[in-house]
Scaffold this motif. Structure first.
Motif, PDB file in Angstrom:
ATOM      1  N   ASN A   1       6.011  -7.483  43.490  1.00 15.88           N
ATOM      2  CA  ASN A   1       5.625  -6.887  44.765  1.00 15.88           C
ATOM      3  C   ASN A   1       6.382  -7.471  45.949  1.00 15.88           C
ATOM      4  O   ASN A   1       6.129  -7.102  47.090  1.00 15.88           O
TER       5      ASN A   1
ATOM      6  N   GLU B   1     -10.062  -1.082  41.771  1.00 16.74           N
ATOM      7  CA  GLU B   1      -9.416  -0.363  42.872  1.00 16.74           C
ATOM      8  C   GLU B   1      -9.040  -1.323  43.996  1.00 16.74           C
ATOM      9  O   GLU B   1      -7.962  -1.212  44.593  1.00 16.74           O
TER      10      GLU B   1
ATOM     11  N   ILE C   1      -5.951  -3.310  42.907  1.00 13.56           N
ATOM     12  CA  ILE C   1      -4.734  -2.502  43.044  1.00 13.56           C
ATOM     13  C   ILE C   1      -4.284  -2.514  44.506  1.00 13.56           C
ATOM     14  O   ILE C   1      -3.102  -2.721  44.814  1.00 13.56           O
TER      15      ILE C   1
ATOM     16  N   CYS D   1      -2.062  -6.561  43.246  1.00 12.90           N
ATOM     17  CA  CYS D   1      -1.985  -7.259  41.957  1.00 12.90           C
ATOM     18  C   CYS D   1      -0.872  -6.652  41.107  1.00 12.90           C
ATOM     19  O   CYS D   1      -0.643  -5.437  41.124  1.00 12.90           O
ATOM     20  N   ASP D   2      -0.188  -7.504  40.366  1.00  9.32           N
ATOM     21  CA  ASP D   2       0.861  -7.051  39.456  1.00  9.32           C
ATOM     22  C   ASP D   2       0.293  -6.678  38.092  1.00  9.32           C
ATOM     23  O   ASP D   2       0.899  -5.902  37.352  1.00  9.32           O
TER      24      ASP D   2
ATOM     25  N   ILE E   1      -3.745  -6.533  35.751  1.00 12.08           N
ATOM     26  CA  ILE E   1      -5.199  -6.692  35.706  1.00 12.08           C
ATOM     27  C   ILE E   1      -5.596  -6.959  34.260  1.00 12.08           C
ATOM     28  O   ILE E   1      -5.124  -6.281  33.344  1.00 12.08           O
TER      29      ILE E   1
ATOM     30  N   GLU F   1      -4.581   5.047  37.034  1.00  9.77           N
ATOM     31  CA  GLU F   1      -4.148   4.879  38.421  1.00  9.77           C
ATOM     32  C   GLU F   1      -3.377   3.569  38.586  1.00  9.77           C
ATOM     33  O   GLU F   1      -2.345   3.518  39.270  1.00  9.77           O
ATOM     34  N   ALA F   2      -3.898   2.517  37.959  1.00  7.97           N
ATOM     35  CA  ALA F   2      -3.238   1.217  38.051  1.00  7.97           C
ATOM     36  C   ALA F   2      -1.850   1.267  37.423  1.00  7.97           C
ATOM     37  O   ALA F   2      -0.858   0.833  38.029  1.00  7.97           O
ATOM     38  N   GLU F   3      -1.770   1.799  36.215  1.00  7.93           N
ATOM     39  CA  GLU F   3      -0.487   1.857  35.518  1.00  7.93           C
ATOM     40  C   GLU F   3       0.519   2.708  36.292  1.00  7.93           C
ATOM     41  O   GLU F   3       1.703   2.368  36.381  1.00  7.93           O
TER      42      GLU F   3
ATOM     43  N   ALA G   1       0.668   3.008  39.406  1.00  8.32           N
ATOM     44  CA  ALA G   1       1.075   2.239  40.583  1.00  8.32           C
ATOM     45  C   ALA G   1       1.901   1.011  40.206  1.00  8.32           C
ATOM     46  O   ALA G   1       2.257   0.213  41.075  1.00  8.32           O
TER      47      ALA G   1
ATOM     48  N   VAL H   1       0.860  -1.391  38.140  1.00  6.19           N
ATOM     49  CA  VAL H   1      -0.016  -2.521  37.818  1.00  6.19           C
ATOM     50  C   VAL H   1      -0.316  -2.473  36.326  1.00  6.19           C
ATOM     51  O   VAL H   1      -0.936  -1.519  35.844  1.00  6.19           O
TER      52      VAL H   1
END
Length: 347
Positions: A51, A105, A108, A112-113, A115, A131-133, A135, A137
């Motif tokens: 990030n 959420e 994210i 965070c890189d 979780i 959603e995380a993947e 983005a 994460v």
């Protein structure tokens, strides 16, 4: 009297904690690494920030900090963070699926890189994992997998456990005990916890292990929901004993409800000469009981939180770096009885 005071103390201590969420050989990854190798490998991984803020961040929405297992698990992750220089952002989901999703959420949004989580509700967390993947994460699951409607994995990796085979192993131990002490008869009060699939799988494995060794005709199981709580385990066991005067074995989905069951048995004057208690998962208080050999509580299954945490961190760091690794690494449970408890307590 000393035994009763000791058990009463343990029960009181356990009742202060919240409920638990939930030693077959591990299936080695194709690269030949064992879970221990994976844990050691985490020490060698250089954390790289994705990030641009100078440090890698791992979010940990913990399953339930009311249970000692998860306290030890997140403590190990934080210890590794100190050793390797990455940052941990952790928070307690408190066994609340909606809260865990909200925490993810937030993590994210906090940049965070990766979780790491054990999902409270595997069926309800898939959307936020996607959603995380999306983005960037990377999500590493512990204990329970999450798949989409087509059966595809939605996370980057899984630290798995083999609960059914673990239950069978404990069932075989209990069958051997029944052969030695109860003429090969097992009349079991089962304190189930069907809300958690790993606990249900372990229960089925335990009963299958008993029947395979003793014969189905020599195994009687009276199953009621112990709700993974000490008070409920006590009440349910009292009800089972009232209707079944031949109970000589107790199995619980976690140590909390099992301790309640043991208290109910001992309140009726039952001793380790009359019954044996077994549980899925363990904690330090119960390990002390087993080591002292003063209670009917004789065996549990120990899942090393250190290896689970180390393996998850290793996978998370590799995922962030874009390195290849097996999607799932399984960590074995270990049988914890009076012959093994000493070495397990030293881990």
């Amino acid at each position: 009297m000393k035994k009763m005071k000791r058990l009463a103390f343990v029960v009181v201590m356990v009742m202060l904690a919240s409920i638990l969420f939930a030693c077959a050989p591990a299936e080695a990854p194709q690269d030949g690494n064992t879970p221990e190798d994976a844990a050691q490998g985490s020490v060698a991984v250089e954390a790289e920030d994705t990030n641009g803020d100078g440090i890698i961040k791992i979010g940990v929405p913990v399953f339930n900090l009311g249970h000692t297992y998860w306290v030890s698990w997140v403590d190990e992750i934080e210890k590794l963070a100190g050793e390797k220089g990455f940052e941990v952002i952790s928070a307690d989901s408190k066994f609340d699926a909606a809260k865990q999703v909200n925490l993810m959420e937030d993590m994210i949004a906090q940049g965070c890189d990766a979780i790491i989580l054990c999902p409270v509700d595997p069926g309800g967390v898939g959307v936020v994992i996607k959603e995380a993947e999306a983005a960037g994460v990377r999500v590493i699951l512990s204990d329970l997998d999450v798949v989409d409607g087509d059966g595809n994995h939605v996370a980057s990796g899984l630290v798995g456990i083999e609960t059914y085979e673990t239950g069978k192993l404990e069932g075989k131990w209990a069958a051997d005990y029944a052969k030695e002490h109860f003429d090969g008869k097992a009349n079991v009060a089962v304190l189930s916890y069907p809300a958690e699939q790993p606990c249900l799988d372990a229960e089925n494995g335990f009963l299958e292990g008993l029947k395979a060794e003793l014969g189905e005709e020599n195994v009687k199981a009276v199953i009621m929901n112990g709700q993974a709580e000490t008070e409920k385990g006590m009440t349910v066991t009292e009800n089972i004993l009232s209707a079944n005067d031949d109970i000589n074995m107790l199995w619980g989905a976690n140590v909390e409800c099992t301790l309640g069951g043991v208290a109910a048995m001992e309140s009726r004057g039952m001793t380790q000469e009359d019954a044996v208690a077994c549980a899925f998962y363990t904690n330090p208080d119960v390990m002390n009981l087993i080591q002292a050999d003063e209670s009917m509580f004789k065996v549990t299954m120990h899942l090393p939180p250190r290896i689970m945490a180390d393996t998850a961190v290793d996978m998370a760091l590799k995922a962030v770096k874009g390195e290849e690794f097996e999607y799932e690494i399984k960590v074995p449970f270990e049988l914890c009885d009076k012959t093994t408890v000493g070495s397990l307590m030293e881990e």
